[in-house]
Write a protein that holds these residues in place. Structure first.
Motif, short mmCIF file in Angstrom:
data_model
loop_
_atom_site.label_atom_id
_atom_site.label_comp_id
_atom_site.label_asym_id
_atom_site.label_seq_id
_atom_site.Cartn_x
_atom_site.Cartn_y
_atom_site.Cartn_z
N PRO A 190 0.84 -1.20 0.00
CA PRO A 190 0.00 0.00 0.00
C PRO A 190 0.87 1.25 0.00
N MET A 191 0.49 2.25 -0.75
CA MET A 191 1.27 3.49 -0.77
C MET A 191 1.36 4.10 0.64
N LYS A 192 0.35 3.81 1.44
CA LYS A 192 0.33 4.32 2.81
C LYS A 192 1.60 3.88 3.57
N ALA A 193 2.10 2.69 3.27
CA ALA A 193 3.31 2.22 3.95
C ALA A 193 4.50 3.12 3.62
N LEU A 194 4.53 3.62 2.39
CA LEU A 194 5.61 4.53 2.00
C LEU A 194 5.40 5.90 2.67
N LEU A 195 4.15 6.34 2.71
CA LEU A 195 3.87 7.63 3.37
C LEU A 195 4.33 7.57 4.83
N ASP A 196 4.05 6.44 5.48
CA ASP A 196 4.44 6.29 6.88
C ASP A 196 5.96 6.37 7.04
N GLU A 197 6.67 5.88 6.06
CA GLU A 197 8.13 5.93 6.08
C GLU A 197 8.68 7.34 5.93
N VAL A 198 8.18 8.04 4.93
CA VAL A 198 8.81 9.33 4.57
C VAL A 198 8.14 10.52 5.24
N GLN A 199 6.93 10.30 5.77
CA GLN A 199 6.21 11.31 6.54
C GLN A 199 6.01 12.65 5.82
N PRO A 200 4.96 12.70 5.01
CA PRO A 200 4.65 13.96 4.33
C PRO A 200 4.41 15.08 5.33
N LEU A 201 4.81 16.29 4.96
CA LEU A 201 4.54 17.46 5.80
C LEU A 201 3.10 17.90 5.58
N SER A 202 2.59 18.78 6.45
CA SER A 202 1.19 19.22 6.29
C SER A 202 1.02 20.03 5.01
N SER A 203 2.11 20.55 4.48
CA SER A 203 2.05 21.31 3.22
C SER A 203 1.92 20.39 2.00
N ALA A 204 2.07 19.09 2.16
CA ALA A 204 1.97 18.15 1.03
C ALA A 204 0.50 17.88 0.75
N LYS A 205 0.00 18.43 -0.34
CA LYS A 205 -1.42 18.24 -0.67
C LYS A 205 -1.61 17.23 -1.81
N PHE A 206 -0.58 17.03 -2.58
CA PHE A 206 -0.65 16.12 -3.73
C PHE A 206 0.63 15.28 -3.81
N VAL A 207 0.50 14.14 -4.49
CA VAL A 207 1.68 13.31 -4.78
C VAL A 207 1.83 13.26 -6.30
N LYS A 208 3.00 13.66 -6.75
CA LYS A 208 3.29 13.66 -8.19
C LYS A 208 4.24 12.51 -8.49
N MET A 209 3.86 11.64 -9.44
CA MET A 209 4.71 10.50 -9.77
C MET A 209 5.21 10.60 -11.22
N THR A 210 6.44 10.22 -11.46
CA THR A 210 7.05 10.40 -12.77
C THR A 210 7.68 9.11 -13.25
N THR A 211 7.50 8.84 -14.55
CA THR A 211 8.11 7.67 -15.21
C THR A 211 9.49 8.07 -15.73
N PHE A 212 10.32 7.09 -16.04
CA PHE A 212 11.65 7.34 -16.63
C PHE A 212 11.55 8.19 -17.90
N MET A 213 12.65 8.84 -18.25
CA MET A 213 12.78 9.54 -19.53
C MET A 213 14.02 8.97 -20.23
N ARG A 214 13.79 8.04 -21.17
CA ARG A 214 14.93 7.38 -21.83
C ARG A 214 14.62 7.14 -23.30
N PRO A 215 14.66 8.19 -24.10
CA PRO A 215 14.34 8.01 -25.52
C PRO A 215 15.23 6.98 -26.20
N GLU A 216 16.41 6.74 -25.65
CA GLU A 216 17.32 5.76 -26.27
C GLU A 216 16.81 4.33 -26.07
N GLU A 217 15.93 4.13 -25.11
CA GLU A 217 15.37 2.79 -24.88
C GLU A 217 13.90 2.72 -25.28
N ALA A 218 13.24 3.86 -25.28
CA ALA A 218 11.79 3.89 -25.48
C ALA A 218 11.45 4.61 -26.78
#
Ligand code: MTE
Length: 356
Positions: A190-218
Protein backbone atom coordinates in the motif's frame (compact mmCIF):
# COMPACT_ATOMS: atom_id res chain seq x y z
CA UNK A 1 8.97 -7.33 9.62
CA UNK A 2 5.95 -8.23 11.70
CA UNK A 3 3.83 -11.03 10.22
CA UNK A 4 0.11 -10.56 10.07
CA UNK A 5 -2.44 -13.25 10.69
CA UNK A 6 -3.42 -13.66 7.08
CA UNK A 7 0.12 -14.12 5.85
CA UNK A 8 -0.20 -17.80 5.07
CA UNK A 9 1.58 -19.02 1.96
CA UNK A 10 -0.92 -19.81 -0.75
CA UNK A 11 1.44 -20.88 -3.48
CA UNK A 12 4.66 -22.73 -3.72
CA UNK A 13 7.73 -20.51 -3.83
CA UNK A 14 9.13 -20.19 -7.32
CA UNK A 15 12.60 -19.53 -8.58
CA UNK A 16 12.42 -15.90 -7.50
CA UNK A 17 15.74 -16.19 -5.71
CA UNK A 18 17.33 -16.63 -9.07
CA UNK A 19 15.82 -13.35 -10.18
CA UNK A 20 16.92 -11.57 -7.02
CA UNK A 21 20.43 -12.90 -7.18
CA UNK A 22 20.65 -11.65 -10.72
CA UNK A 23 19.48 -8.19 -9.66
CA UNK A 24 22.08 -8.15 -6.86
CA UNK A 25 24.77 -9.17 -9.30
CA UNK A 26 23.79 -6.48 -11.77
CA UNK A 27 23.77 -3.86 -9.03
CA UNK A 28 27.22 -4.83 -7.92
CA UNK A 29 28.48 -4.86 -11.49
CA UNK A 30 26.98 -1.64 -12.60
CA UNK A 31 26.54 0.09 -9.78
CA UNK A 32 1.34 19.86 -26.81
CA UNK A 33 -0.99 20.12 -27.82
CA UNK A 34 -4.25 18.79 -29.17
CA UNK A 35 -2.61 18.28 -32.55
CA UNK A 36 -0.91 15.21 -31.11
CA UNK A 37 -4.19 13.49 -30.37
CA UNK A 38 -4.68 12.09 -33.84
CA UNK A 39 -1.49 10.07 -33.44
CA UNK A 40 -2.56 8.24 -30.34
CA UNK A 41 -3.73 4.70 -30.64
CA UNK A 42 -5.38 4.42 -27.28
CA UNK A 43 -6.32 6.98 -24.71
CA UNK A 44 -7.77 9.46 -27.12
CA UNK A 45 -7.08 8.81 -30.76
CA UNK A 46 -9.40 10.51 -33.16
CA UNK A 47 -7.60 8.53 -35.83
CA UNK A 48 -8.84 5.32 -34.24
CA UNK A 49 -11.95 6.35 -32.35
CA UNK A 50 -14.79 8.34 -33.75
CA UNK A 51 -17.98 9.13 -31.86
CA UNK A 52 -19.80 6.74 -34.18
CA UNK A 53 -17.35 3.88 -33.72
CA UNK A 54 -16.67 4.15 -30.05
CA UNK A 55 -13.44 2.86 -28.57
CA UNK A 56 -10.77 1.06 -30.49
CA UNK A 57 -11.69 -2.43 -31.68
CA UNK A 58 -9.68 -4.99 -29.75
CA UNK A 59 -7.25 -6.91 -31.95
CA UNK A 60 -6.16 -10.49 -31.51
CA UNK A 61 -3.43 -10.87 -28.94
CA UNK A 62 -0.01 -11.64 -30.36
CA UNK A 63 1.43 -13.46 -27.41
CA UNK A 64 0.53 -16.81 -25.81
CA UNK A 65 0.89 -16.37 -23.32
CA UNK A 66 13.19 -5.39 7.44
CA UNK A 67 15.86 -4.33 6.60
CA UNK A 68 16.55 -1.01 8.35
CA UNK A 69 16.31 1.86 5.94
CA UNK A 70 19.87 2.44 5.12
CA UNK A 71 20.30 6.16 4.93
CA UNK A 72 16.64 6.95 5.53
CA UNK A 73 16.88 7.72 9.21
CA UNK A 74 17.89 11.35 8.99
CA UNK A 75 15.53 13.73 10.65
CA UNK A 76 14.31 16.50 8.46
CA UNK A 77 14.19 16.83 4.73
CA UNK A 78 17.79 15.86 4.07
CA UNK A 79 18.25 13.95 0.82
CA UNK A 80 19.80 10.57 1.43
CA UNK A 81 20.57 7.54 -0.67
CA UNK A 82 20.07 3.98 0.41
CA UNK A 83 23.27 2.01 0.30
CA UNK A 84 23.46 -1.64 -0.69
CA UNK A 85 22.85 -3.78 2.35
CA UNK A 86 22.26 -7.46 2.84
CA UNK A 87 18.64 -7.91 1.83
CA UNK A 88 16.25 -9.94 3.91
CA UNK A 89 16.63 -13.48 2.56
CA UNK A 90 13.80 -15.43 0.99
CA UNK A 91 11.68 -15.20 -2.11
CA UNK A 92 9.49 -12.13 -2.63
CA UNK A 93 7.07 -13.73 -5.05
CA UNK A 94 4.50 -15.03 -4.86
CA UNK A 95 3.44 -12.98 -1.84
CA UNK A 96 0.65 -13.78 0.58
CA UNK A 97 -2.79 -12.85 -0.65
CA UNK A 98 -4.56 -10.15 1.33
CA UNK A 99 -7.95 -11.77 2.13
CA UNK A 100 -9.72 -8.45 1.67
CA UNK A 101 -8.79 -8.53 -2.02
CA UNK A 102 -8.74 -12.25 -2.63
CA UNK A 103 -11.87 -12.58 -4.74
CA UNK A 104 -13.53 -10.59 -7.47
CA UNK A 105 -16.93 -10.64 -9.16
CA UNK A 106 -15.27 -11.97 -12.35
CA UNK A 107 -12.51 -14.36 -13.38
CA UNK A 108 -8.93 -13.19 -13.67
CA UNK A 109 -7.70 -12.22 -17.09
CA UNK A 110 -5.39 -14.88 -18.48
CA UNK A 111 -1.81 -13.89 -17.73
CA UNK A 112 -0.55 -14.22 -21.31
CA UNK A 113 -3.40 -12.02 -22.56
CA UNK A 114 -2.81 -9.29 -19.96
CA UNK A 115 0.91 -9.43 -20.71
CA UNK A 116 0.51 -8.90 -24.45
CA UNK A 117 -2.16 -6.19 -24.62
CA UNK A 118 -0.70 -3.13 -22.94
CA UNK A 119 -0.81 0.63 -22.96
CA UNK A 120 2.72 1.98 -22.56
CA UNK A 121 3.12 4.95 -24.89
CA UNK A 122 6.80 5.32 -24.11
CA UNK A 123 7.24 2.22 -26.30
CA UNK A 124 4.35 2.18 -28.76
CA UNK A 125 0.78 3.20 -29.35
CA UNK A 126 0.17 -0.36 -30.54
CA UNK A 127 -0.96 -2.42 -27.59
CA UNK A 128 0.30 -5.71 -28.99
CA UNK A 129 3.72 -4.25 -29.82
CA UNK A 130 4.56 -3.01 -26.34
CA UNK A 131 5.69 -6.35 -24.92
CA UNK A 132 8.51 -6.88 -27.41
CA UNK A 133 9.64 -3.25 -27.47
CA UNK A 134 9.66 -2.95 -23.68
CA UNK A 135 12.25 -5.71 -23.45
CA UNK A 136 14.80 -2.96 -24.11
CA UNK A 137 14.01 -1.20 -20.85
CA UNK A 138 16.94 -1.44 -18.43
CA UNK A 139 15.54 -2.26 -15.01
CA UNK A 140 18.73 -3.02 -13.09
CA UNK A 141 19.71 -1.04 -11.18
CA UNK A 142 16.60 1.06 -10.47
CA UNK A 143 16.24 3.94 -8.06
CA UNK A 144 13.14 5.71 -6.81
CA UNK A 145 13.64 9.29 -5.64
CA UNK A 146 11.24 10.47 -2.93
CA UNK A 147 11.37 14.22 -2.44
CA UNK A 148 9.48 17.42 -1.80
CA UNK A 149 7.26 18.20 1.15
CA UNK A 150 8.33 15.27 3.34
CA UNK A 151 10.25 14.79 6.56
CA UNK A 152 12.65 12.35 4.89
CA UNK A 153 13.78 12.83 1.33
CA UNK A 154 15.20 9.48 0.29
CA UNK A 155 16.58 7.90 -2.86
CA UNK A 156 15.66 4.25 -2.58
CA UNK A 157 17.49 1.57 -4.35
CA UNK A 158 14.55 -0.51 -5.60
CA UNK A 159 15.96 -3.74 -4.18
CA UNK A 160 16.13 -2.18 -0.73
CA UNK A 161 12.65 -0.68 -1.03
CA UNK A 162 10.98 -3.90 -2.11
CA UNK A 163 12.62 -5.81 0.74
CA UNK A 164 11.58 -3.19 3.26
CA UNK A 165 7.91 -2.97 2.36
CA UNK A 166 5.12 -5.38 3.37
CA UNK A 167 4.50 -7.22 0.09
CA UNK A 168 1.10 -8.77 -0.50
CA UNK A 169 -1.03 -9.87 -3.43
CA UNK A 170 -4.35 -8.25 -4.34
CA UNK A 171 -6.82 -9.03 -7.10
CA UNK A 172 -8.08 -5.80 -8.65
CA UNK A 173 -10.30 -4.87 -11.56
CA UNK A 174 -8.54 -2.62 -14.11
CA UNK A 175 -10.76 -0.33 -16.21
CA UNK A 176 -9.12 1.56 -19.06
CA UNK A 177 -10.68 4.85 -20.15
CA UNK A 178 -10.92 3.27 -23.61
CA UNK A 179 -13.73 1.05 -22.23
CA UNK A 180 -11.89 -2.26 -22.01
CA UNK A 181 -11.16 -3.93 -18.70
CA UNK A 182 -9.20 -6.78 -17.14
CA UNK A 183 -8.88 -8.43 -13.73
CA UNK A 184 -5.28 -8.72 -12.55
CA UNK A 185 -3.46 -10.04 -9.47
CA UNK A 186 -0.89 -7.45 -8.42
CA UNK A 187 1.87 -7.89 -5.85
CA UNK A 188 3.11 -4.83 -4.04
CA UNK A 189 2.49 -2.69 -0.99
CA UNK A 190 0.00 0.00 0.00
CA UNK A 191 1.27 3.49 -0.77
CA UNK A 192 0.33 4.32 2.81
CA UNK A 193 3.31 2.22 3.95
CA UNK A 194 5.61 4.53 2.00
CA UNK A 195 3.87 7.63 3.37
CA UNK A 196 4.44 6.29 6.88
CA UNK A 197 8.13 5.93 6.08
CA UNK A 198 8.81 9.33 4.57
CA UNK A 199 6.21 11.31 6.54
CA UNK A 200 4.65 13.96 4.33
CA UNK A 201 4.54 17.46 5.80
CA UNK A 202 1.19 19.22 6.29
CA UNK A 203 2.05 21.31 3.22
CA UNK A 204 1.97 18.15 1.03
CA UNK A 205 -1.42 18.24 -0.67
CA UNK A 206 -0.65 16.12 -3.73
CA UNK A 207 1.68 13.31 -4.78
CA UNK A 208 3.29 13.66 -8.19
CA UNK A 209 4.71 10.50 -9.77
CA UNK A 210 7.05 10.40 -12.77
CA UNK A 211 8.11 7.67 -15.21
CA UNK A 212 11.65 7.34 -16.63
CA UNK A 213 12.78 9.54 -19.53
CA UNK A 214 14.93 7.38 -21.83
CA UNK A 215 14.34 8.01 -25.52
CA UNK A 216 17.32 5.76 -26.27
CA UNK A 217 15.37 2.79 -24.88
CA UNK A 218 11.79 3.89 -25.48
CA UNK A 219 10.91 4.50 -29.15
CA UNK A 220 7.69 6.34 -28.27
CA UNK A 221 9.67 8.97 -26.37
CA UNK A 222 12.22 9.13 -29.18
CA UNK A 223 9.63 9.61 -31.94
CA UNK A 224 6.93 11.69 -30.29
CA UNK A 225 9.07 14.54 -29.11
CA UNK A 226 6.09 16.93 -28.97
CA UNK A 227 4.33 14.88 -26.27
CA UNK A 228 4.81 16.10 -22.70
CA UNK A 229 7.29 13.44 -21.54
CA UNK A 230 8.07 12.14 -19.06
CA UNK A 231 4.72 10.58 -18.18
CA UNK A 232 3.47 12.14 -14.95
CA UNK A 233 0.48 11.27 -12.84
CA UNK A 234 -0.82 12.56 -9.54
CA UNK A 235 -3.12 11.94 -6.63
CA UNK A 236 -4.36 14.04 -3.76
CA UNK A 237 -2.62 13.18 -0.50
CA UNK A 238 -5.90 11.67 0.75
CA UNK A 239 -6.15 9.46 -2.35
CA UNK A 240 -2.52 8.41 -1.88
CA UNK A 241 -3.24 7.36 1.71
CA UNK A 242 -6.37 5.38 0.78
CA UNK A 243 -6.10 1.68 1.55
CA UNK A 244 -6.68 0.73 -2.11
CA UNK A 245 -3.76 2.75 -3.44
CA UNK A 246 -1.08 0.24 -4.29
CA UNK A 247 2.51 0.39 -5.49
CA UNK A 248 2.89 -2.81 -7.48
CA UNK A 249 6.22 -4.55 -7.98
CA UNK A 250 4.85 -7.75 -9.45
CA UNK A 251 1.95 -9.42 -11.15
CA UNK A 252 0.64 -12.97 -11.51
CA UNK A 253 2.92 -14.04 -8.68
CA UNK A 254 6.13 -12.83 -10.33
CA UNK A 255 8.27 -9.70 -10.46
CA UNK A 256 6.74 -7.03 -12.71
CA UNK A 257 7.27 -7.68 -16.43
CA UNK A 258 8.56 -4.64 -18.32
CA UNK A 259 5.39 -4.17 -20.36
CA UNK A 260 3.28 -3.89 -17.19
CA UNK A 261 5.54 -1.17 -15.76
CA UNK A 262 8.68 -2.69 -14.25
CA UNK A 263 10.00 -2.30 -11.73
CA UNK A 264 7.37 -0.40 -9.78
CA UNK A 265 4.04 1.12 -10.82
CA UNK A 266 0.94 2.61 -9.30
CA UNK A 267 -2.40 0.77 -9.21
CA UNK A 268 -5.47 2.85 -8.33
CA UNK A 269 -8.34 0.54 -9.34
CA UNK A 270 -11.22 3.01 -8.86
CA UNK A 271 -9.73 5.34 -11.45
CA UNK A 272 -9.32 4.93 -15.20
CA UNK A 273 -6.17 3.01 -16.07
CA UNK A 274 -4.17 5.99 -17.29
CA UNK A 275 -3.84 7.16 -13.66
CA UNK A 276 -1.93 3.94 -12.83
CA UNK A 277 1.47 5.22 -13.91
CA UNK A 278 4.12 2.66 -14.83
CA UNK A 279 7.87 2.41 -14.18
CA UNK A 280 8.08 5.12 -11.53
CA UNK A 281 11.43 6.81 -10.89
CA UNK A 282 10.30 9.75 -8.79
CA UNK A 283 7.63 10.42 -6.17
CA UNK A 284 7.34 14.06 -5.18
CA UNK A 285 5.12 15.53 -2.48
CA UNK A 286 3.84 18.90 -3.62
CA UNK A 287 1.49 21.63 -2.47
CA UNK A 288 -0.15 22.30 -5.87
CA UNK A 289 -2.04 19.95 -8.18
CA UNK A 290 0.60 18.62 -10.61
CA UNK A 291 0.30 18.83 -14.37
CA UNK A 292 -0.20 15.31 -15.67
CA UNK A 293 0.62 13.72 -19.03
CA UNK A 294 -2.85 13.06 -20.45
CA UNK A 295 -4.44 16.09 -18.86
CA UNK A 296 -1.77 18.27 -20.46
CA UNK A 297 -2.10 16.57 -23.85
CA UNK A 298 -5.90 16.45 -24.06
CA UNK A 299 -7.40 18.35 -21.09
CA UNK A 300 -10.93 18.18 -22.47
CA UNK A 301 -10.89 14.37 -22.41
CA UNK A 302 -8.73 13.34 -19.44
CA UNK A 303 -9.29 15.00 -16.10
CA UNK A 304 -7.07 14.92 -13.05
CA UNK A 305 -9.48 12.83 -10.96
CA UNK A 306 -10.62 10.38 -13.66
CA UNK A 307 -12.74 8.20 -11.38
CA UNK A 308 -14.54 5.37 -13.18
CA UNK A 309 -18.12 6.49 -13.66
CA UNK A 310 -20.69 4.86 -15.96
CA UNK A 311 -22.79 8.05 -15.91
CA UNK A 312 -20.15 10.39 -17.30
CA UNK A 313 -19.33 9.65 -20.90
CA UNK A 314 -15.99 10.28 -22.50
CA UNK A 315 -16.53 13.13 -25.00
CA UNK A 316 -16.23 10.59 -27.82
CA UNK A 317 -17.78 7.41 -26.44
CA UNK A 318 -20.05 6.03 -23.74
CA UNK A 319 -18.60 4.76 -20.48
CA UNK A 320 -21.81 2.89 -19.53
CA UNK A 321 -20.37 -0.52 -20.46
CA UNK A 322 -16.95 -2.08 -20.90
CA UNK A 323 -15.34 -4.92 -22.82
CA UNK A 324 -14.00 -7.32 -20.22
CA UNK A 325 -11.01 -9.23 -21.50
CA UNK A 326 -10.62 -12.70 -19.98
CA UNK A 327 -8.99 -15.35 -22.13
CA UNK A 328 -9.05 -13.68 -25.51
CA UNK A 329 -8.47 -10.00 -26.19
CA UNK A 330 -10.28 -10.45 -29.52
CA UNK A 331 -13.44 -11.76 -27.93
CA UNK A 332 -14.22 -9.72 -24.81
CA UNK A 333 -17.39 -9.89 -22.73
CA UNK A 334 -19.59 -6.81 -22.57
CA UNK A 335 -20.32 -5.81 -18.95
CA UNK A 336 -21.89 -2.79 -17.27
CA UNK A 337 -19.35 -0.30 -15.92
CA UNK A 338 -19.43 -0.04 -12.11
CA UNK A 339 -19.29 3.29 -10.28
CA UNK A 340 -15.73 3.70 -8.96
CA UNK A 341 -15.10 0.40 -10.78
CA UNK A 342 -16.91 -1.36 -7.92
CA UNK A 343 -14.75 0.19 -5.17
CA UNK A 344 -17.32 2.68 -3.89
CA UNK A 345 -17.18 1.46 -0.28
CA UNK A 346 -13.47 2.27 -0.10
CA UNK A 347 -13.37 5.61 -1.86
CA UNK A 348 -16.78 7.33 -1.92
CA UNK A 349 -15.83 9.30 1.21
CA UNK A 350 -13.00 10.92 -0.72
CA UNK A 351 -15.53 12.66 -2.96
CA UNK A 352 -18.29 14.04 -0.72
CA UNK A 353 -19.60 16.38 -3.42
CA UNK A 354 -19.94 14.03 -6.37
CA UNK A 355 -17.70 11.62 -8.24
CA UNK A 356 -15.23 13.37 -10.53
N1 MTE B 1 2.16 4.57 -17.56
C1 MTE B 1 3.09 5.06 -18.40
N2 MTE B 1 4.26 5.48 -17.94
N3 MTE B 1 2.84 5.14 -19.75
C2 MTE B 1 1.65 4.76 -20.28
O1 MTE B 1 1.46 4.87 -21.50
N4 MTE B 1 -0.59 3.86 -19.86
C3 MTE B 1 -1.67 3.86 -18.88
C4 MTE B 1 -1.26 3.15 -17.58
N5 MTE B 1 0.05 3.58 -17.16
C5 MTE B 1 0.64 4.25 -19.40
C6 MTE B 1 0.96 4.13 -18.02
C7 MTE B 1 -2.91 3.26 -19.38
S1 MTE B 1 -3.76 4.19 -20.53
C8 MTE B 1 -3.38 2.07 -18.94
S2 MTE B 1 -4.91 1.50 -19.39
C9 MTE B 1 -2.58 1.20 -18.05
O2 MTE B 1 -1.28 1.74 -17.79
C10 MTE B 1 -2.41 -0.17 -18.68
O3 MTE B 1 -1.70 -1.03 -17.83
P1 MTE B 1 -1.30 -2.50 -18.34
O4 MTE B 1 -0.70 -2.35 -19.69
O5 MTE B 1 -0.35 -3.02 -17.32
O6 MTE B 1 -2.58 -3.29 -18.37
Amino acid sequence: MKKRGWEIPEREATSEDVYLNRRRFMKAAGATGIGAVGLLAGCGSEAIFTPAEGPEPIPEPTGGGTQEPSGSTTETNTPTTTTPTTPTPGPLYPAKVNPEFKTLDRPLTKESVAASYNNFYEFSTGKTQVKALAEKLTTEPWQVVVKGEVQKEVTYDFDDLVRKMPLEERLYRLRCVEAWSMAIPWTGFPMKALLDEVQPLSSAKFVKMTTFMRPEEAPGQFKNTHWPWPYVEGLTIEEAANELTFLATGTYGRAMPNQHGAVIRLVVPWKYGFKSIKSIVEIEFVSEQPKTFWNTLVPREYGFFANVNPNVDHPRWSQATEKFITTDAGNPERRPTLLFNGYEKYVADLYPQKPR
